[in-house]
Structure formats: structure tokens, C-alpha cells
Design a protein around this motif. Structure first.
Motif, short mmCIF file in Angstrom:
data_model
loop_
_atom_site.label_atom_id
_atom_site.label_comp_id
_atom_site.label_asym_id
_atom_site.label_seq_id
_atom_site.Cartn_x
_atom_site.Cartn_y
_atom_site.Cartn_z
N ALA A 28 2.31 -11.83 119.28
CA ALA A 28 2.29 -10.64 118.45
C ALA A 28 1.06 -10.48 117.57
CB ALA A 28 3.54 -10.61 117.56
N CYS A 29 0.45 -11.54 117.13
CA CYS A 29 -0.62 -11.44 116.14
C CYS A 29 -1.97 -11.35 116.83
CB CYS A 29 -0.56 -12.61 115.17
SG CYS A 29 0.98 -12.66 114.27
N GLN A 30 -2.34 -10.15 117.17
CA GLN A 30 -3.60 -9.89 117.86
C GLN A 30 -4.54 -9.15 116.92
OE1 GLN A 30 -3.95 -11.12 120.95
NE2 GLN A 30 -1.87 -11.87 120.81
N GLY A 31 -5.76 -8.93 117.35
CA GLY A 31 -6.71 -8.15 116.58
C GLY A 31 -7.09 -8.79 115.27
N LEU A 32 -7.43 -10.07 115.29
CA LEU A 32 -7.79 -10.77 114.07
C LEU A 32 -9.12 -10.26 113.55
CD1 LEU A 32 -6.82 -14.35 115.20
CD2 LEU A 32 -5.49 -12.77 113.83
N PRO A 33 -9.31 -10.21 112.24
CA PRO A 33 -10.57 -9.75 111.68
C PRO A 33 -11.72 -10.64 112.16
CG PRO A 33 -8.90 -9.99 109.97
CD PRO A 33 -8.32 -10.55 111.23
N LEU A 34 -12.88 -10.02 112.41
CA LEU A 34 -14.04 -10.77 112.88
C LEU A 34 -14.46 -11.80 111.85
CD1 LEU A 34 -16.17 -7.87 114.37
CD2 LEU A 34 -14.88 -9.60 115.62
N GLY A 35 -14.85 -12.97 112.32
CA GLY A 35 -15.33 -14.02 111.44
C GLY A 35 -14.25 -14.74 110.65
N SER A 36 -13.01 -14.39 110.88
CA SER A 36 -11.95 -15.00 110.10
C SER A 36 -11.46 -16.31 110.70
CB SER A 36 -10.77 -14.04 109.96
OG SER A 36 -10.16 -13.83 111.22
N GLY A 37 -11.85 -16.59 111.94
CA GLY A 37 -11.35 -17.79 112.59
C GLY A 37 -9.87 -17.61 112.91
N THR A 38 -9.24 -18.67 113.30
CA THR A 38 -7.82 -18.62 113.60
C THR A 38 -7.03 -18.74 112.31
OG1 THR A 38 -8.23 -19.65 115.73
CG2 THR A 38 -5.97 -19.68 114.92
N PRO A 39 -6.18 -17.77 112.00
CA PRO A 39 -5.42 -17.86 110.76
C PRO A 39 -4.36 -18.95 110.84
CG PRO A 39 -4.72 -15.95 112.00
CD PRO A 39 -5.87 -16.56 112.75
N ALA A 40 -4.09 -19.55 109.71
CA ALA A 40 -3.06 -20.59 109.63
C ALA A 40 -1.70 -19.94 109.40
CB ALA A 40 -3.38 -21.54 108.49
N VAL A 41 -0.66 -20.50 110.00
CA VAL A 41 0.70 -20.03 109.77
C VAL A 41 1.16 -20.62 108.44
CG1 VAL A 41 3.08 -20.13 110.57
CG2 VAL A 41 1.22 -19.82 112.22
N LEU A 42 1.59 -19.73 107.52
CA LEU A 42 2.04 -20.17 106.21
C LEU A 42 3.56 -20.14 106.08
CD1 LEU A 42 -0.53 -18.27 103.96
CD2 LEU A 42 -0.62 -20.65 104.74
N PHE A 43 4.21 -19.18 106.75
CA PHE A 43 5.65 -19.00 106.55
C PHE A 43 6.23 -18.34 107.79
CE2 PHE A 43 9.24 -16.34 105.28
CZ PHE A 43 10.00 -17.23 104.54
N TRP A 44 7.44 -18.77 108.16
CA TRP A 44 8.18 -18.16 109.28
C TRP A 44 9.64 -18.08 108.90
CZ3 TRP A 44 8.81 -15.47 113.51
CH2 TRP A 44 9.94 -15.67 114.30
N SER A 45 10.25 -16.94 109.16
CA SER A 45 11.69 -16.81 108.98
C SER A 45 12.25 -15.84 110.01
CB SER A 45 12.05 -16.30 107.58
OG SER A 45 13.46 -16.12 107.50
N PRO A 46 13.25 -16.27 110.77
CA PRO A 46 13.92 -15.34 111.69
C PRO A 46 15.03 -14.56 110.98
CG PRO A 46 14.76 -17.54 112.02
CD PRO A 46 13.68 -17.65 110.96
N ARG A 47 15.21 -14.79 109.66
CA ARG A 47 16.33 -14.19 108.91
C ARG A 47 15.82 -13.18 107.88
NH1 ARG A 47 19.34 -17.65 105.72
NH2 ARG A 47 17.40 -18.64 105.15
N CYS A 48 15.23 -12.09 108.36
CA CYS A 48 14.74 -11.03 107.48
C CYS A 48 15.34 -9.70 107.93
CB CYS A 48 13.22 -10.96 107.53
SG CYS A 48 12.42 -12.47 107.00
N GLU A 49 15.17 -8.69 107.09
CA GLU A 49 15.59 -7.35 107.46
C GLU A 49 14.49 -6.36 107.12
OE1 GLU A 49 17.92 -8.79 105.04
OE2 GLU A 49 19.25 -9.63 106.53
N LEU A 50 14.30 -5.41 108.01
CA LEU A 50 13.39 -4.30 107.80
C LEU A 50 14.23 -3.13 107.32
CD1 LEU A 50 10.62 -2.83 108.21
CD2 LEU A 50 11.40 -2.34 110.53
N VAL A 51 13.80 -2.48 106.23
CA VAL A 51 14.50 -1.30 105.74
C VAL A 51 13.89 -0.10 106.46
CG1 VAL A 51 15.05 0.11 103.73
CG2 VAL A 51 14.84 -2.37 103.48
N ARG A 52 14.69 0.61 107.21
CA ARG A 52 14.20 1.76 107.98
C ARG A 52 14.89 3.03 107.51
NH1 ARG A 52 13.52 1.15 114.17
NH2 ARG A 52 11.54 0.35 113.46
N VAL A 53 14.11 4.09 107.36
CA VAL A 53 14.64 5.41 107.02
C VAL A 53 14.81 6.15 108.33
CG1 VAL A 53 14.25 7.56 105.78
CG2 VAL A 53 13.46 5.40 104.81
N GLY A 54 16.04 6.57 108.62
CA GLY A 54 16.33 7.24 109.89
C GLY A 54 16.63 8.71 109.70
N ASP A 55 16.91 9.37 110.83
CA ASP A 55 17.29 10.77 110.83
C ASP A 55 18.77 10.91 110.50
OD1 ASP A 55 14.78 11.65 111.55
OD2 ASP A 55 15.18 11.42 113.69
#
Length: 136
Positions: free
Chosen positions: A11-38
Motif C-alpha cells: 500500500a505505501c507507494q510514492g515515497l517522497p524523493l530523497g527520503s529513503g525507505t521510511p521506518a515503520v513506527l506503528f501498526w494496528s489492525p483495530r482502527c475505524e475510519l469515520v465516513r460520511v455517507g449519503d
């Protein structure tokens, strides 16, 4: 469940130029996205917004916030676009607000140990915008 490394690679594509490979700081499969629907029938004719929580995984790297939704849909947002991050003291969760493209606002409810996610987010923000040294 998806491992944080597999999620990062997919999923994590398009890294900024010159930034190198970013380090993973945090991962959680237990989150929620708040979505506004119709409206309830999908017509959009409802007067008030229809808010719903969608289960999501969240991966924080030193430069990006990656959100994985069901069905393998992933969204990649810049850490620099974070507008607010707050948590209630002693509660195992935080609310994250990010400004996305075209004026879209993302809100994520992140479940983690108190202070854990916020500390990692602050670290990523410091790495993106280091303060000038006072000794020059």
C-alpha cells in the motif's frame, strides 16, 4: 489479518524523493475510519449526514499514514497533512484528523495503549520537520 510489512509493501507507494525507505513506527489492525455517507437509500436526499465507522488497519511510517480498508482498498496520506491528533488521558484510543486531497477530511479512531500512537506520530512529525540547531 495483514502483517504490517505486507501492508507497507502493498500500500505505501510514492515515497517522497530523497527520503529513503521510511521506518515503520506503528501498526494496528483495530482502527475505524469515520465516513460520511449519503441518505439511507443512497440518494443523498437526507438532510443530515449519515456517519458510520468502517473497520480499518493503520500503518504509521516516518512519512506516511496508510489506511487499509476491507477488500484490500488502501489509502496513503502524508504525515505532514495531519491536522490534529488527540486522546483522552488514560483511554486506549486516539482520534486522528488528516487533510486529504481535494479538501477531503479523514478522521480515524486509533485503538492503542494510552500515549503510544500519539508518541509515534509526534516522532514522525519531528523527523519530517526537524528544528534548527541552536548552536549555529
Amino acid at each position: 489479518d495483514v502483517s504490517p510489512l505486507k501492508f507497507h509493501l502493498q500500500a505505501c507507494q510514492g515515497l517522497p524523493l530523497g527520503s529513503g525507505t521510511p521506518a515503520v513506527l506503528f501498526w494496528s489492525p483495530r482502527c475505524e475510519l469515520v465516513r460520511v455517507g449519503d441518505g439511507p437509500d443512497g440518494s443523498g436526499e437526507q438532510q443530515e449526514p449519515n456517519l458510520k465507522l468502517i473497520r480499518a488497519g493503520l500503518l504509521l511510517t516516518t512519512s506516511q499514514v496508510c489506511v487499509l480498508l476491507e477488500g484490500g482498498v488502501a489509502h496513503v496520506l502524508d504525515v505532514a497533512a495531519v491536522q490534529a491528533a488527540e486522546e483522552v488521558r488514560g483511554r486506549p484510543s486516539a482520534l486522528l484528523t488528516i487533510a486529504g486531497a481535494a479538501g477531503r477530511i479523514w478522521q480515524l479512531h486509533v485503538r492503542a495503549e494510552p500515549g503510544e500512537f500519539i508518541a509515534h506520530l509526534r516522532r514522525a512529525q519531528r523527523l519530517l520537520d526537524p528544528q534548527p540547531s541552536s548552536g549555529s
